[in-house]
Structures are given as C-alpha cells and as structure tokens.
Design an enzyme around this catalytic site. Sequence first.
Site, PDB file in Angstrom:
ATOM      1  N   HIS A  39      -1.734  27.989 -15.770  1.00 24.95           N
ATOM      2  CA  HIS A  39      -0.463  27.513 -15.814  1.00 24.95           C
ATOM      3  C   HIS A  39       0.315  27.916 -16.718  1.00 24.95           C
ATOM      4  O   HIS A  39       1.288  27.491 -17.328  1.00 24.95           O
ATOM      5  CB  HIS A  39      -0.430  25.672 -15.605  1.00 24.95           C
ATOM      6  CG  HIS A  39      -1.025  25.139 -14.473  1.00 24.95           C
ATOM      7  ND1 HIS A  39      -0.285  24.927 -13.643  1.00 24.95           N
ATOM      8  CD2 HIS A  39      -2.230  24.836 -14.188  1.00 24.95           C
ATOM      9  CE1 HIS A  39      -0.852  24.481 -12.486  1.00 24.95           C
ATOM     10  NE2 HIS A  39      -2.094  24.220 -12.838  1.00 24.95           N
ATOM     11  N   ASP A  41       1.148  31.445 -16.225  1.00 22.47           N
ATOM     12  CA  ASP A  41       2.156  32.496 -15.458  1.00 22.47           C
ATOM     13  C   ASP A  41       3.475  32.434 -15.130  1.00 22.47           C
ATOM     14  O   ASP A  41       4.217  33.128 -15.392  1.00 22.47           O
ATOM     15  CB  ASP A  41       1.234  33.109 -14.294  1.00 22.47           C
ATOM     16  CG  ASP A  41       0.981  32.076 -13.010  1.00 22.47           C
ATOM     17  OD1 ASP A  41       1.343  31.103 -13.220  1.00 22.47           O
ATOM     18  OD2 ASP A  41       0.656  32.802 -11.977  1.00 22.47           O
ATOM     19  N   SER A  72      -8.456  36.387  12.960  1.00 27.47           N
ATOM     20  CA  SER A  72      -9.288  36.497  11.838  1.00 27.47           C
ATOM     21  C   SER A  72     -10.727  35.976  12.327  1.00 27.47           C
ATOM     22  O   SER A  72     -10.885  35.090  13.031  1.00 27.47           O
ATOM     23  CB  SER A  72      -8.862  35.299  10.744  1.00 27.47           C
ATOM     24  OG  SER A  72      -9.981  34.822   9.666  1.00 27.47           O
ATOM     25  N   GLY A 125     -10.230  27.411   0.073  1.00 28.45           N
ATOM     26  CA  GLY A 125     -10.059  25.741  -0.595  1.00 28.45           C
ATOM     27  C   GLY A 125     -10.980  25.642  -1.713  1.00 28.45           C
ATOM     28  O   GLY A 125     -11.260  24.832  -2.340  1.00 28.45           O
ATOM     29  N   SER A 130      -8.260  32.847  -2.215  1.00 23.59           N
ATOM     30  CA  SER A 130      -8.649  33.592  -0.817  1.00 23.59           C
ATOM     31  C   SER A 130      -7.124  33.827  -0.163  1.00 23.59           C
ATOM     32  O   SER A 130      -6.861  34.818   0.368  1.00 23.59           O
ATOM     33  CB  SER A 130      -9.447  32.613   0.217  1.00 23.59           C
ATOM     34  OG  SER A 130      -8.641  31.329   0.402  1.00 23.59           O
ATOM     35  N   GLU A 163       4.100  34.753  -0.143  1.00 24.61           N
ATOM     36  CA  GLU A 163       3.630  33.335  -0.765  1.00 24.61           C
ATOM     37  C   GLU A 163       4.754  32.439  -0.904  1.00 24.61           C
ATOM     38  O   GLU A 163       4.602  31.285  -0.369  1.00 24.61           O
ATOM     39  CB  GLU A 163       2.559  33.403  -1.693  1.00 24.61           C
ATOM     40  CG  GLU A 163       1.875  32.179  -2.081  1.00 24.61           C
ATOM     41  CD  GLU A 163       0.426  32.104  -2.094  1.00 24.61           C
ATOM     42  OE1 GLU A 163      -0.250  33.054  -1.871  1.00 24.61           O
ATOM     43  OE2 GLU A 163      -0.285  30.922  -2.403  1.00 24.61           O
ATOM     44  N   ASP A 175      -2.686  35.309  -9.235  1.00 29.63           N
ATOM     45  CA  ASP A 175      -3.629  35.648  -8.409  1.00 29.63           C
ATOM     46  C   ASP A 175      -3.318  37.047  -7.403  1.00 29.63           C
ATOM     47  O   ASP A 175      -4.273  37.815  -7.441  1.00 29.63           O
ATOM     48  CB  ASP A 175      -3.571  34.445  -7.076  1.00 29.63           C
ATOM     49  CG  ASP A 175      -3.523  33.185  -7.842  1.00 29.63           C
ATOM     50  OD1 ASP A 175      -4.189  32.965  -8.657  1.00 29.63           O
ATOM     51  OD2 ASP A 175      -3.148  32.128  -6.979  1.00 29.63           O
ATOM     52  N   TYR A 227       1.558  20.607  -8.298  1.00 26.20           N
ATOM     53  CA  TYR A 227       1.767  22.081  -8.843  1.00 26.20           C
ATOM     54  C   TYR A 227       3.390  22.170  -9.028  1.00 26.20           C
ATOM     55  O   TYR A 227       3.690  22.582 -10.011  1.00 26.20           O
ATOM     56  CB  TYR A 227       1.105  23.014  -8.084  1.00 26.20           C
ATOM     57  CG  TYR A 227       1.456  24.582  -8.339  1.00 26.20           C
ATOM     58  CD1 TYR A 227       0.267  24.938  -9.159  1.00 26.20           C
ATOM     59  CD2 TYR A 227       2.737  25.300  -8.152  1.00 26.20           C
ATOM     60  CE1 TYR A 227       0.368  26.220  -9.710  1.00 26.20           C
ATOM     61  CE2 TYR A 227       2.631  26.620  -8.649  1.00 26.20           C
ATOM     62  CZ  TYR A 227       1.683  27.206  -9.477  1.00 26.20           C
ATOM     63  OH  TYR A 227       1.571  28.295  -9.904  1.00 26.20           O
TER      64      TYR A 227
HETATM   65  C1  GLA Z   1      -2.471  28.685  -8.662  1.00 25.78           C
HETATM   66  C2  GLA Z   1      -1.247  29.786  -8.539  1.00 25.78           C
HETATM   67  C3  GLA Z   1      -1.267  30.663  -9.818  1.00 25.78           C
HETATM   68  C4  GLA Z   1      -1.192  30.021 -11.394  1.00 25.78           C
HETATM   69  C5  GLA Z   1      -2.467  29.059 -11.205  1.00 25.78           C
HETATM   70  C6  GLA Z   1      -2.420  28.209 -12.347  1.00 25.78           C
HETATM   71  O1  GLA Z   1      -3.672  29.790  -8.801  1.00 25.78           O
HETATM   72  O2  GLA Z   1      -1.222  30.454  -7.339  1.00 25.78           O
HETATM   73  O3  GLA Z   1      -0.048  31.385  -9.978  1.00 25.78           O
HETATM   74  O4  GLA Z   1      -0.261  29.375 -11.543  1.00 25.78           O
HETATM   75  O5  GLA Z   1      -2.448  28.313  -9.937  1.00 25.78           O
HETATM   76  O6  GLA Z   1      -2.737  29.262 -13.795  1.00 25.78           O
END
Ligand code: GLA
Length: 382
Positions: A39, A41, A72, A125, A130, A163, A175, A227
Amino acid sequence: MTRDDEAAARAADAFAERFGRAPEGVWAAPGRVNVIGEHTDYNGGFVLPVALPHTTRAAVARRDDGRLVLRSLQHPGDDADLALADLAPGSPAGWAGYAAGVVAELAGAAPGGLSVLIDGDVPAGAGLSSSAALECAVALALRDLLALGLSRAELVDVARRAENDFVGAPTGILDQSASLLCEAGAALFLDTRDRGTEQVPFDLAAAGLALLVLDSGTTHDHAEGGYRDRRRECEEAAARLGVPLLRDVPDVAALERLADGTAEGALLHRRARHVVTEDARVLRVVEVLRAGEDPRAVGPLLTEGHASLRDDFEVSVPEIDACVEAVLDAGAHGARMVGGGFGGSVVALVEADAVDAVTAAVAARSTRTSAVVPSAGARRLA
Ligand code: GLA
C-alpha cells in the site's frame, strides 16, 4: 525441454486446436510476491517485489475480420468473441476483461483483430497478481507482434490503465511493474514516484534460507471496496498535511498534525503512519540486501510490516493473522500478508532446511504452501 518450452508447446497446441492455425508467437508473464512495501505504490513510495516462477501465457495471432477472440484454458466455455469496435469498459467482463483492456489500449495497431489463447499456473484469488500476469503477457505480445516500439516501463502503464480504466480496479503500479521488470535472482526495488528501478540481488538459497508463500485460501467480498477506501484515506491524509503524496512526509513526527482529537483524525493518522513506516522498512530491507548482510535481518521487518498492516492500515483478516502467527510459531524468521489484503497469501522467511517442517506445521492454515525463487520477468517463449 525447459519449463518455458513445455509451456510454449502446450499453449501453441491449444491455440491450433481452437483456431485451426499456428499462433504467431507465445509470450509469458509471471505473478509476483511483494517482499515488502505494501500500500505504498499509490502513495508514491517504495516497493520490493520478486517475480514468481508461475506465469500466464498468451499465444497470439492477427486476424482479418476485425474481431477479438479470447479463450482461456483456465476458464473453459467462457470465451469472449466480439468486434474490436465493441470493446468498452466492462465489456467483456470477467477474466477476459484484463486481456481485452490491454487490447483496447493498443488495438489501433491491429485493426484486423486478434486471436488469443491464454494458459497459466499463477494461482487466482491468492493475492499473487494473476490478473497483472494476464495483462502483461498480452501487452508484451502485442508490443512484439505489432512492433509498437514501447519500452517495458511504457507497457506497465498500458497494463495499469487496462486494470484501472477497463476493468475498473483502482490499483497502483506494483503488480504490473513486478511482472514486466523483475529479473531472475533479484528483487525489484522500485521508486513509484520517479520510477527509478534497481535489481537488488536476492539469493536466499546461498544464505541457507527460503521464501515461503502460503495461500490462506480466503478472499473477502469487501476487498475492492476496502482498497478504494484506503486510497481515499491516504489522499485525504496527504491533503491535510499539505503534501502531494504521503511519500513526501519526512517522518512519523510530521504526522502528529493529523491527530486533531477527532476519530477521523486518529484514523487518518494510523493510515498515514503505516505508509510512512512501511517506506522506511523497504529502505532498510534494501540496505541489508545491498550490503550483503545476513538476510535473516529481514525477518523482523516483515513481521513489523504485518503488524502495521493489521493494526494501522487495517487490511488484514483473522485467517491471515492466524496464518502469520502459525508460521512464526513454527520458526519462521518473519512473515507478513501480501498484496492488497482482505485475504490472499502470506510470505515468510524460513531456514531452507525447515521448509518441510514449517509446511507441515501450517497445513491447517494454508491451502497451498510453496518455496519460491525470484524468477524472470515477462518474456517471449516462442
Ligand atoms: C494490490 C494492488 C497494488 C498494490 C497492492 C498493495 O496488489 O494491485 O497496486 O497497491 O495491492 O501493496
């Protein structure tokens, strides 16, 4: 045959079976586990992920009928087949949206359309990205196939926009950066504000250690809402402190102004304290690894990070806390939740010769436990 060769052959065969022709190429992108920096980024801070050996593969060929066809192997019977002109945020939905979002970003270069066959073994999940692996495999494929001349850093933004804007998940760049920029044998030290990167050697085996990933097997419905709330709280805290991003706060003392005697002030103070202390923990871990100190020193920083995510940021859940406790009781040097929170996986630093004993000790708390080595980022397989 290497693992990559086998994966490429499997995807190419499945593509031929579905589309009646060979693909023009096969690409792979890995999931990630973040060593530390959670948390941070979207607050302009620091992260330190490694790429997993698990990848998502995309076998791709161009078409000439203006359609996008996505299949898929992990979602049999749930193909997407639509005109490129009909691509719109939320359509297609589900797994295909992550791939379609990337195509929507870059489709201008492939007006004839695309056939895409997806295969992969990144657990879904489990908080191991992924979805980013899927986005990044498709992004790299289109870059190469259509000779788009985009850098990997630019592809990070393409995948993140897919995304954020197409799927509608308000994530940061952790990610996608991990999937596209990580290198084997190293952790990626990324400054998310200026985008500076450093490959930090991360050879745990040489120190007799292993990195264990434990899937708690839980995901909670409020993960996305939670989030979103955390992002908003961080933005509010930064605004009250008069800084563009929480990254710009020099130290925890500078956060005192947030605690104004109200419940909301106290909450924002806790949220911001997590971000500021987590950035400091990333820097400390990087120092340990750069200096070639004993990596066991990283363990307590992971456990501290978990306490901060649990108590200050409030994104852990009882199942994850129990998993962290169990792995620490079994002798891990440190452990913490991984990713956005509200379920998912735990990462732990353990002695290599204790992996089996620790795995057995946490069997009741983890649906899948595996030791992972820092692996290569996204690449073309065939
Ligand atoms: C998820 C989000 C990332 C980041 C993390 C927490 O994975 O996709 O961008 O914020 O949570 O570090």
